[in-house]
Design a protein around this motif. Structure first.
Motif, mmCIF file in Angstrom:
data_model
loop_
_atom_site.group_PDB
_atom_site.id
_atom_site.type_symbol
_atom_site.label_atom_id
_atom_site.label_comp_id
_atom_site.label_asym_id
_atom_site.label_seq_id
_atom_site.Cartn_x
_atom_site.Cartn_y
_atom_site.Cartn_z
ATOM 1 N N VAL A 1 0.830 -1.205 0.000
ATOM 2 C CA VAL A 1 0.000 0.000 0.000
ATOM 3 C C VAL A 1 0.862 1.253 0.000
ATOM 4 O O VAL A 1 1.847 1.357 0.748
ATOM 5 N N SER A 2 0.482 2.195 -0.846
ATOM 6 C CA SER A 2 1.104 3.509 -0.893
ATOM 7 C C SER A 2 0.092 4.529 -0.376
ATOM 8 O O SER A 2 -1.014 4.637 -0.906
ATOM 9 N N LEU A 3 0.459 5.250 0.661
ATOM 10 C CA LEU A 3 -0.448 6.164 1.361
ATOM 11 C C LEU A 3 0.054 7.593 1.271
ATOM 12 O O LEU A 3 1.212 7.877 1.608
ATOM 13 N N LYS A 4 -0.805 8.498 0.827
ATOM 14 C CA LYS A 4 -0.436 9.909 0.761
ATOM 15 C C LYS A 4 -0.527 10.523 2.147
ATOM 16 O O LYS A 4 -1.557 10.421 2.823
ATOM 17 N N MET A 5 0.555 11.168 2.558
ATOM 18 C CA MET A 5 0.648 11.799 3.869
ATOM 19 C C MET A 5 0.462 13.310 3.733
ATOM 20 O O MET A 5 0.422 13.859 2.629
ATOM 21 N N ILE A 6 0.375 13.996 4.860
ATOM 22 C CA ILE A 6 0.167 15.437 4.840
ATOM 23 C C ILE A 6 1.438 16.166 4.387
ATOM 24 O O ILE A 6 2.543 15.647 4.513
ATOM 25 N N ASP A 7 1.250 17.380 3.832
ATOM 26 C CA ASP A 7 2.385 18.244 3.517
ATOM 27 C C ASP A 7 3.020 18.740 4.822
ATOM 28 O O ASP A 7 2.333 18.904 5.839
ATOM 29 N N VAL A 8 4.313 19.004 4.771
ATOM 30 C CA VAL A 8 5.043 19.466 5.957
ATOM 31 C C VAL A 8 5.949 20.630 5.567
ATOM 32 O O VAL A 8 6.725 20.525 4.618
ATOM 33 N N ASP A 9 5.837 21.744 6.289
ATOM 34 C CA ASP A 9 6.723 22.885 6.041
ATOM 35 C C ASP A 9 7.272 23.488 7.330
ATOM 36 O O ASP A 9 7.910 24.541 7.313
ATOM 37 N N ASP A 10 7.040 22.831 8.449
ATOM 38 C CA ASP A 10 7.478 23.353 9.740
ATOM 39 C C ASP A 10 8.368 22.318 10.430
ATOM 40 O O ASP A 10 7.879 21.352 11.017
ATOM 41 N N ILE A 11 9.671 22.520 10.310
ATOM 42 C CA ILE A 11 10.642 21.647 10.965
ATOM 43 C C ILE A 11 11.497 22.496 11.897
ATOM 44 O O ILE A 11 12.134 23.456 11.464
ATOM 45 N N LYS A 12 11.475 22.135 13.153
ATOM 46 C CA LYS A 12 12.256 22.863 14.156
ATOM 47 C C LYS A 12 13.456 22.032 14.572
ATOM 48 O O LYS A 12 13.526 20.831 14.307
ATOM 49 N N MET A 13 14.405 22.700 15.221
ATOM 50 C CA MET A 13 15.578 22.010 15.738
ATOM 51 C C MET A 13 15.560 22.044 17.265
ATOM 52 O O MET A 13 15.176 23.037 17.870
ATOM 53 N N ASP A 14 15.965 20.934 17.853
ATOM 54 C CA ASP A 14 16.180 20.851 19.295
ATOM 55 C C ASP A 14 17.598 20.328 19.467
ATOM 56 O O ASP A 14 17.838 19.123 19.449
ATOM 57 N N GLY A 15 18.548 21.251 19.557
ATOM 58 C CA GLY A 15 19.946 20.854 19.514
ATOM 59 C C GLY A 15 20.257 20.310 18.139
ATOM 60 O O GLY A 15 20.028 20.984 17.128
ATOM 61 N N ASN A 16 20.725 19.067 18.067
ATOM 62 C CA ASN A 16 21.013 18.451 16.767
ATOM 63 C C ASN A 16 19.885 17.548 16.292
ATOM 64 O O ASN A 16 20.039 16.802 15.323
ATOM 65 N N ALA A 17 18.742 17.615 16.959
ATOM 66 C CA ALA A 17 17.586 16.796 16.590
ATOM 67 C C ALA A 17 16.564 17.625 15.821
ATOM 68 O O ALA A 17 16.442 18.839 16.015
ATOM 69 N N PHE A 18 15.814 16.953 14.943
ATOM 70 C CA PHE A 18 14.739 17.573 14.179
ATOM 71 C C PHE A 18 13.406 17.268 14.864
ATOM 72 O O PHE A 18 13.185 16.146 15.320
ATOM 73 N N VAL A 19 12.529 18.257 14.908
ATOM 74 C CA VAL A 19 11.199 18.085 15.504
ATOM 75 C C VAL A 19 10.171 18.525 14.461
ATOM 76 O O VAL A 19 10.198 19.661 13.987
ATOM 77 N N LEU A 20 9.268 17.617 14.098
ATOM 78 C CA LEU A 20 8.277 17.919 13.072
ATOM 79 C C LEU A 20 7.041 17.054 13.265
ATOM 80 O O LEU A 20 7.074 16.060 13.995
ATOM 81 N N ASN A 21 5.963 17.454 12.622
ATOM 82 C CA ASN A 21 4.695 16.734 12.720
ATOM 83 C C ASN A 21 4.312 16.215 11.339
ATOM 84 O O ASN A 21 4.093 16.988 10.407
#
Length: 262
Positions: A116-136
């Motif tokens: 199965v191929s599933l379309k996911m939501i668009d994402v344009d908000d990626i934050k940083m927490d130190g060297n980690a990425f935080v996104l929804n």
């Protein structure tokens, strides 16, 4: 009361599925029951439970619940498995448009019904927490690179981040990723399950986006990810700011069906 159920798994991420089109079961009022059904010692055993319901204008609606009984956010592998389930029930053929907690989703399924191929939501908000990425990506995710990932105690390391002072109130899914050259190796601690799972679809999507941003990989891209339960791929268009046309692809397999006294 006997509850009829179906068991599905997507790359080892496993789910209890209910055909709730006649709404005999009200999952919002049954958190303890859901928790027991998902328990691997006293119930059926699963990472989560989904109810398939009717929704005007769509083939169906997906309601997702975490293994601890709480209402969940979007589950990517769950979305792929419920698509395969809808095909098994005869609701759809090879394509669908369904409603989930984060909005409408399109999915397409192979002829044999297990890819199965599933379309996911668009994402344009990626934050940083130190060297980690935080996104929804439909659910909130924390993505951090680790070496020697096979040796990591994901339960301990993931729990430390999920319950730290920044994320403890809302919770967050924690993804550890290692660049293996031709693919990324991913292990995920999931909130709601409160443990490592064999795969996480929204987590794989978050990892793919984070690594594309890290390497400034713009244009149309497909990224392969190896998880404990198998392999997933994520494709998208990225213009340096926004991810669009995002698809999560992988296996979605029927395991068994049965009934249980509740």
């Amino acid at each position: 009361m006997k509850l009829n159920f179906y068991k599905y798994e997507g790359a080892g991420n496993d789910f209890i599925l209910l055909d709730n089109r006649e709404q005999h079961f009200n999952p919002d009022q049954q958190p303890q029951m859901i928790k027991k059904l998902c328990d691997r010692h006293f119930g059926i055993g699963a990472d989560g439970l989904m109810a398939l319901q009717l929704k005007p204008g769509y083939h169906f609606e997906m309601l997702y619940y975490n293994a601890n009984g709480s209402a969940g956010t979007m589950c990517g592998n769950g979305g792929r498995c419920i698509t395969a389930f809808a095909k098994r029930l005869g609701i759809i053929q090879n394509e669908t448009n369904f409603m989930a907690v984060d909005g409408p989703h399109y999915a397409k399924i192979s002829e044999n019904g297990d890819w199965v191929s599933l379309k996911m939501i668009d994402v344009d908000d990626i934050k940083m927490d130190g060297n980690a990425f935080v996104l929804n990506t439909g659910s909130p995710h924390y993505v951090v690179q680790r070496s020697q990932l096979r040796d990591l105690d994901v339960f301990r390391a993931g729990r430390e981040i999920r319950y730290n002072e920044v994320y403890s109130s809302e919770g967050i899914n924690v993804n550890f990723v290692e660049d293996m050259g031709d693919h990324y190796y991913v292990r995920t601690y999931e909130r709601g399950v409160e443990d490592e799972t064999f795969a996480c679809g929204t987590g794989a999507t978050a990892v793919a986006m984070a690594m594309a941003r890290l390497k400034n990989k713009t244009g149309q891209t497909t990224i392969t990810l190896r998880v404990t339960g198998g392999q997933l791929s994520v494709s998208f268009d990225y213009d340096g700011k926004k991810f669009t046309n995002v698809f999560l692809e992988g296996p979605a397999s029927f395991v068994f069906e049965g009934s249980i006294d509740v």
